[in-house]
Write a protein that holds these residues in place. Structure first.
Motif, PDB file in Angstrom:
ATOM      1  N   ALA A  70      77.259  -7.290  -0.805  1.00 10.01           N
ATOM      2  CA  ALA A  70      77.090  -7.138  -2.252  1.00 10.01           C
ATOM      3  C   ALA A  70      76.462  -5.799  -2.625  1.00 10.01           C
ATOM      4  N   VAL A  71      76.389  -4.870  -1.690  1.00  8.31           N
ATOM      5  CA  VAL A  71      75.795  -3.565  -1.949  1.00  8.31           C
ATOM      6  C   VAL A  71      76.805  -2.683  -2.692  1.00  8.31           C
ATOM      7  N   ARG A  72      76.317  -1.990  -3.723  1.00  9.75           N
ATOM      8  CA  ARG A  72      77.196  -1.088  -4.479  1.00  9.75           C
ATOM      9  C   ARG A  72      77.564   0.105  -3.617  1.00  9.75           C
ATOM     10  N   GLN A  73      78.818   0.473  -3.666  1.00 13.98           N
ATOM     11  CA  GLN A  73      79.281   1.648  -2.942  1.00 13.98           C
ATOM     12  C   GLN A  73      79.310   2.884  -3.851  1.00 13.98           C
ATOM     13  N   LEU A  74      79.647   2.661  -5.103  1.00 13.99           N
ATOM     14  CA  LEU A  74      79.768   3.757  -6.065  1.00 13.99           C
ATOM     15  C   LEU A  74      78.878   3.481  -7.274  1.00 13.99           C
ATOM     16  N   SER A 131      79.725   3.739 -10.226  1.00 15.51           N
ATOM     17  CA  SER A 131      80.525   3.130 -11.289  1.00 15.51           C
ATOM     18  C   SER A 131      80.656   1.608 -11.109  1.00 15.51           C
ATOM     19  N   GLU A 132      80.286   1.091  -9.966  1.00 18.00           N
ATOM     20  CA  GLU A 132      80.361  -0.351  -9.756  1.00 18.00           C
ATOM     21  C   GLU A 132      79.230  -1.055 -10.512  1.00 18.00           C
ATOM     22  N   LEU A 133      79.477  -2.301 -10.890  1.00 25.43           N
ATOM     23  CA  LEU A 133      78.467  -3.074 -11.608  1.00 25.43           C
ATOM     24  C   LEU A 133      77.287  -3.394 -10.693  1.00 25.43           C
ATOM     25  N   ARG A 134      76.109  -3.322 -11.271  1.00 26.30           N
ATOM     26  CA  ARG A 134      74.911  -3.669 -10.515  1.00 26.30           C
ATOM     27  C   ARG A 134      74.685  -5.171 -10.581  1.00 26.30           C
ATOM     28  N   ILE A 135      74.137  -5.709  -9.519  1.00 26.98           N
ATOM     29  CA  ILE A 135      73.766  -7.125  -9.486  1.00 26.98           C
ATOM     30  C   ILE A 135      72.267  -7.201  -9.755  1.00 26.98           C
TER      31      ILE A 135
END
Length: 157
Positions: free
Chosen positions: A108-112, A114-118
């Motif tokens: 569930a780690v963001r790569q970019l 622009s991805e939504l944060r959890i």
């Protein structure tokens, strides 16, 4: 006999019933021309005797638990109910903390950027602190129960 001894006998009887059940199931049918490993009817009768003894033990244990008053007030049955609920409360609290921290989500780690944060909907640190307090309460109640089990005589029929 002390209550703790009766509890150990109950556990042994439950294990014995399971073993007898497996033996009955294994001997309940056999191929024509063969002999069964054991007489299933005899093993079933033996299981019935152990179950009768188990029922007697459970009745005595329950009667003892419901009449023995413990330190801090209430009966041993009350303490058992308290411990069971504390264990469930601890389980729910730790599961909530694990879920809120993302511990149970792999990848569930963001790569970019622009991805939504959890985001966490629960205060993880507070939940962990609550879980620690609950764990301490469980240990204290369990210690009281165990001590009482070795101090109290079983109420005989």
């Amino acid at each position: 006999m002390k209550l703790a001894e009766a509890l150990a006998q109950r556990a042994a009887a439950v294990r014995q019933v399971e073993q007898l059940r497996a033996r009955v199931v294994g001997s309940a049918r056999y191929q024509e021309g063969e002999e069964p490993a054991e007489n299933a009817a005899e093993v079933l009768a033996q299981a019935g005797e152990v179950l009768d003894e188990l029922e007697r033990l459970i009745r005595q244990i329950n009667r003892t638990n419901s009449t023995v008053l413990i330190e801090g007030g209430g009966t041993l049955t009350d303490a058992l109910a308290r411990r069971d609920v504390l264990r469930l409360r601890h389980s729910v609290t730790t599961a909530a903390a694990d879920a809120a921290s993302g511990r149970d989500q792999r990848g569930a780690v963001r790569q970019l950027r622009s991805e939504l944060r959890i985001l966490s909907a629960l205060p993880v640190a507070e939940l962990r602190a609550q879980a620690d307090v609950l764990a301490k309460e469980i240990r204290e109640v369990d210690t009281l129960i165990q001590r009482t089990n070795w101090e109290i005589d079983l109420i005989e029929d």
